[in-house]
Design a protein around this motif. Sequence first.
Motif, mmCIF file in Angstrom:
data_model
loop_
_atom_site.group_PDB
_atom_site.id
_atom_site.type_symbol
_atom_site.label_atom_id
_atom_site.label_comp_id
_atom_site.label_asym_id
_atom_site.label_seq_id
_atom_site.Cartn_x
_atom_site.Cartn_y
_atom_site.Cartn_z
ATOM 1 N N GLU A 67 0.838 -1.195 0.000
ATOM 2 C CA GLU A 67 0.000 0.000 0.000
ATOM 3 C C GLU A 67 0.877 1.250 0.000
ATOM 4 N N VAL A 68 0.642 2.115 -0.958
ATOM 5 C CA VAL A 68 1.409 3.352 -1.118
ATOM 6 C C VAL A 68 0.523 4.537 -0.767
ATOM 7 N N THR A 69 0.983 5.393 0.150
ATOM 8 C CA THR A 69 0.297 6.645 0.466
ATOM 9 C C THR A 69 1.281 7.784 0.258
ATOM 10 N N ALA A 70 0.951 8.670 -0.673
ATOM 11 C CA ALA A 70 1.856 9.763 -1.036
ATOM 12 C C ALA A 70 1.058 10.829 -1.769
ATOM 13 N N PRO A 71 1.644 12.028 -1.958
ATOM 14 C CA PRO A 71 0.975 13.000 -2.814
ATOM 15 C C PRO A 71 0.597 12.348 -4.143
ATOM 16 N N LEU A 72 -0.605 12.622 -4.635
ATOM 17 C CA LEU A 72 -1.162 11.902 -5.775
ATOM 18 C C LEU A 72 -0.219 11.770 -6.974
ATOM 19 N N PRO A 73 0.466 12.823 -7.423
ATOM 20 C CA PRO A 73 1.349 12.640 -8.586
ATOM 21 C C PRO A 73 2.456 11.619 -8.325
ATOM 22 N N GLN A 74 3.029 11.646 -7.124
ATOM 23 C CA GLN A 74 4.091 10.687 -6.792
ATOM 24 C C GLN A 74 3.555 9.251 -6.807
ATOM 25 N N ALA A 75 2.437 9.052 -6.122
ATOM 26 C CA ALA A 75 1.886 7.707 -6.024
ATOM 27 C C ALA A 75 1.509 7.162 -7.393
ATOM 28 N N GLN A 76 1.112 8.047 -8.306
ATOM 29 C CA GLN A 76 0.767 7.611 -9.656
ATOM 30 C C GLN A 76 2.010 7.261 -10.460
ATOM 31 N N LEU A 77 3.033 8.072 -10.363
ATOM 32 C CA LEU A 77 4.239 7.866 -11.167
ATOM 33 C C LEU A 77 4.933 6.539 -10.877
ATOM 34 N N VAL A 78 4.848 6.058 -9.659
ATOM 35 C CA VAL A 78 5.601 4.844 -9.303
ATOM 36 C C VAL A 78 4.818 3.567 -9.549
ATOM 37 N N GLU A 79 3.570 3.681 -10.007
ATOM 38 C CA GLU A 79 2.713 2.502 -10.147
ATOM 39 C C GLU A 79 3.340 1.385 -10.969
ATOM 40 N N THR A 80 3.799 1.706 -12.170
ATOM 41 C CA THR A 80 4.214 0.673 -13.111
ATOM 42 C C THR A 80 5.320 -0.209 -12.547
ATOM 43 N N VAL A 81 6.348 0.410 -12.008
ATOM 44 C CA VAL A 81 7.487 -0.375 -11.534
ATOM 45 C C VAL A 81 7.140 -1.136 -10.256
ATOM 46 N N VAL A 82 6.412 -0.507 -9.353
ATOM 47 C CA VAL A 82 6.005 -1.216 -8.132
ATOM 48 C C VAL A 82 5.199 -2.461 -8.497
ATOM 49 N N LEU A 83 4.231 -2.311 -9.395
ATOM 50 C CA LEU A 83 3.402 -3.436 -9.785
ATOM 51 C C LEU A 83 4.218 -4.509 -10.496
ATOM 52 N N ASN A 84 5.206 -4.087 -11.289
ATOM 53 C CA ASN A 84 6.075 -5.045 -11.973
ATOM 54 C C ASN A 84 6.853 -5.894 -10.972
ATOM 55 N N HIS A 85 7.467 -5.245 -9.991
ATOM 56 C CA HIS A 85 8.236 -5.987 -8.984
ATOM 57 C C HIS A 85 7.352 -6.993 -8.241
ATOM 58 N N LEU A 86 6.204 -6.537 -7.788
ATOM 59 C CA LEU A 86 5.349 -7.396 -6.981
ATOM 60 C C LEU A 86 4.756 -8.535 -7.800
ATOM 61 N N SER A 87 4.296 -8.241 -9.007
ATOM 62 C CA SER A 87 3.624 -9.260 -9.811
ATOM 63 C C SER A 87 4.582 -10.373 -10.222
ATOM 64 N N HIS A 88 5.720 -9.988 -10.792
ATOM 65 C CA HIS A 88 6.656 -10.998 -11.264
ATOM 66 C C HIS A 88 7.194 -11.847 -10.121
ATOM 67 N N GLN A 89 7.615 -11.210 -9.065
ATOM 68 C CA GLN A 89 8.257 -11.959 -7.996
ATOM 69 C C GLN A 89 7.272 -12.794 -7.189
ATOM 70 N N THR A 90 6.052 -12.312 -7.020
ATOM 71 C CA THR A 90 5.051 -13.120 -6.335
ATOM 72 C C THR A 90 4.715 -14.364 -7.149
ATOM 73 N N ALA A 91 4.628 -14.220 -8.467
ATOM 74 C CA ALA A 91 4.348 -15.380 -9.329
ATOM 75 C C ALA A 91 5.461 -16.413 -9.241
ATOM 76 N N VAL A 92 6.712 -15.964 -9.329
ATOM 77 C CA VAL A 92 7.837 -16.899 -9.319
ATOM 78 C C VAL A 92 8.018 -17.531 -7.942
ATOM 79 N N ALA A 93 7.896 -16.742 -6.889
ATOM 80 C CA ALA A 93 8.034 -17.298 -5.537
ATOM 81 C C ALA A 93 6.981 -18.368 -5.284
ATOM 82 N N SER A 94 5.772 -18.134 -5.771
ATOM 83 C CA SER A 94 4.693 -19.109 -5.584
ATOM 84 C C SER A 94 4.989 -20.393 -6.344
ATOM 85 N N LYS A 95 5.570 -20.280 -7.531
ATOM 86 C CA LYS A 95 5.960 -21.457 -8.310
ATOM 87 C C LYS A 95 7.068 -22.225 -7.588
ATOM 88 N N CYS A 96 8.033 -21.497 -7.049
ATOM 89 C CA CYS A 96 9.167 -22.135 -6.373
ATOM 90 C C CYS A 96 8.731 -22.943 -5.158
#
Length: 448
Positions: free
Chosen positions: A108-137
Amino acid sequence: MSDVTTTDLYEVTMALSYLRERMTEQATFSCFVRDLPPHRGFLVAAGAESALAYLSRYRVERDDVRAFAEVLGRPVHDLMPLLGTRFTGTVRAIPEGHVVLAGEPLFEVTAPLPQAQLVETVVLNHLSHQTAVASKCVRCVLAAQGHPVVDFSLRRTHGTAAGYQAARLAAMAGFAGTSNVAAADAEQVPAVGTMAHSYIEAFENEEAAFLAFARCHPDPVTFLVDTYDTESGVAAAARVLHALDRGDGAAVRLDSGDIKALAFHTRAILDAAGLPQVRIVASGGLDEFAVADLVSAGAPIDVYAVGTRVGVSADAPYLDSAYKLVEYDGRPVMKLSSAKVTAPGRQQVFRRPGCVDVIGMADEPPPAGSMPLLKTLMRAGVRCTPAGRLQDARERLAKDVAELPATAREIRSPVPVRATVSEPLAALTGQVRQRIERAVLGDVTGPT
């Protein structure tokens, strides 16, 4: 350019508009997985550590502004409001290694709206890929039923950074080692490896290759025995191990063909040669499904080396993940799109023994006998806790998996564990839905 330009264009265009409209109040975004992939009874939280590292160094520099202007085809001056933007927000997350369920907020990210929006793509990339692989492992570890599993995925992952992450996540899941030298060194996990078919082919015959390799490496060796004919390869390995008195700790690796049948033949040859202590390593397109089949068949395999299918989570290579606005300027918000409804407000996951989870509001009292999973890991853009240790995540995961119902741990056709929603969160969801329907949908659904 810094890595802030590694983002989707619409993050930039939205942030620029927010700044123009002076919409810079605190916004909260929640990252979660809507539904589990097939053959998953649970997921494993992963990616938070690298996401936090990204947020810690986030800052928009002049070169980034020029890059944004270039791709938008606009004057640099138009993009200057973004210059100097850095992440100054708060992050609450479920620490890596915890078992997580569909719908639960992972990050969960809480920040001034422009900041919280700008970081979405990379945060979601890290969490999605690694959660998928960790679950497979972790499923590979479950399938192996106590046999060591090692990571051979680097050469087939989608980039070397993904290979590094796969090796780290494999160690978190309980793997015994990795072929990835950089990851083994950085994460302090055992490095493992044998030899390639090309090594065997470079010599006149297998016996010469095995002799040369053993002379070069004084530690216990593993011989790849299926370059030509597996049974003759095993016999050659046995002769070399006897000649050099190197049987203790040694192994042979099977990498192709009918692994189950070859494992039985290999064990018989080694035992007949007086080498019962020599282990059998299996590799070659294995994942949890193949490992489970081999184990259930009683194949005499001591170590399983998994690679391609695990490093890319081949059967479930993506997650139905989302990063959604749940609150802006103190106002809970939600999405009402068909099949993509989100819950409003800052939330918490309350866990009771057995991974019996309740998703509630962040400020509601915990249900009896439960513990809150989301922890505050960053304030004002700075880590407020030490970086998570891999060993802690590994212990966390082992504990959580052991508490899961056996049906959720099944390799094929597991029964997913489901979280429930607390009464306060359900009530808030209903209130916000009514508010939106009155304010936004009234013009569409009203009298005609």
